[in-house]
Design a protein around this motif. Sequence first.
Motif, mmCIF file in Angstrom:
data_model
loop_
_atom_site.group_PDB
_atom_site.id
_atom_site.type_symbol
_atom_site.label_atom_id
_atom_site.label_comp_id
_atom_site.label_asym_id
_atom_site.label_seq_id
_atom_site.Cartn_x
_atom_site.Cartn_y
_atom_site.Cartn_z
ATOM 1 N N MET A 33 0.863 -1.162 0.191
ATOM 2 C CA MET A 33 -0.012 0.058 -0.093
ATOM 3 C C MET A 33 1.095 1.148 -0.074
ATOM 4 N N ALA A 34 0.398 2.065 -0.804
ATOM 5 C CA ALA A 34 1.465 3.498 -0.973
ATOM 6 C C ALA A 34 0.145 4.331 -1.242
ATOM 7 N N PRO A 35 -0.436 5.063 -0.088
ATOM 8 C CA PRO A 35 -1.396 6.142 -0.489
ATOM 9 C C PRO A 35 -0.640 7.311 -0.984
ATOM 10 N N HIS A 36 -1.329 8.138 -1.642
ATOM 11 C CA HIS A 36 -0.720 9.400 -2.285
ATOM 12 C C HIS A 36 -1.821 10.408 -2.451
ATOM 13 N N PHE A 37 -1.498 11.663 -3.049
ATOM 14 C CA PHE A 37 -2.056 12.648 -3.369
ATOM 15 C C PHE A 37 -2.209 13.767 -2.166
ATOM 16 N N SER A 38 -3.321 13.652 -1.472
ATOM 17 C CA SER A 38 -3.238 14.473 -0.249
ATOM 18 C C SER A 38 -3.060 13.518 0.894
ATOM 19 N N MET A 39 -1.775 13.858 1.526
ATOM 20 C CA MET A 39 -1.504 13.011 2.760
ATOM 21 C C MET A 39 -2.208 13.708 3.960
ATOM 22 N N TYR A 84 -1.667 0.982 8.858
ATOM 23 C CA TYR A 84 -1.209 -0.255 8.372
ATOM 24 C C TYR A 84 0.268 -0.493 8.844
ATOM 25 N N PRO A 85 0.609 -1.369 9.601
ATOM 26 C CA PRO A 85 1.851 -1.755 10.220
ATOM 27 C C PRO A 85 2.961 -1.595 9.586
ATOM 28 N N LEU A 86 2.927 -2.020 8.269
ATOM 29 C CA LEU A 86 4.024 -2.286 7.248
ATOM 30 C C LEU A 86 4.202 -1.088 6.118
ATOM 31 N N GLU A 87 3.614 -0.050 6.631
ATOM 32 C CA GLU A 87 3.875 1.174 5.714
ATOM 33 C C GLU A 87 5.145 1.454 5.418
ATOM 34 N N PRO A 88 5.800 1.333 4.146
ATOM 35 C CA PRO A 88 7.257 1.740 3.976
ATOM 36 C C PRO A 88 6.935 3.182 3.398
ATOM 37 N N TRP A 89 6.099 3.343 2.415
ATOM 38 C CA TRP A 89 6.202 4.408 1.590
ATOM 39 C C TRP A 89 5.007 5.396 1.766
ATOM 40 N N ALA A 90 4.932 6.628 1.697
ATOM 41 C CA ALA A 90 3.818 7.514 1.558
ATOM 42 C C ALA A 90 4.286 8.882 0.654
#
Length: 70
Positions: free
Chosen positions: A1-7, A17-23
């Motif tokens: 998962m890598a959410p984007h646009f408006s953080m 998300y416990p393993l969120e490496p990128w945003a």
Amino acid sequence: MAPHFSMAIHSHLAATYPLEPWAEHFDWPDPLFNEHMEIKDGRMIVSDRPGLGVTLSDQLRAWTVNTYEI
């Protein structure tokens, strides 16, 4: 998962998300909101404000009213 646009909106989702490496973070939506993403030491700080933690700016309100005015 890598959410984007408006953080300002998606940071809450990414934080659950416990393993969120990128945003991704883009600063061009900043004029849409009164609040802005806080970044410290390369990490986004999740807002503790109610709801999504943002309010719409006067600039966005004016644009929306003028765009959709009949």
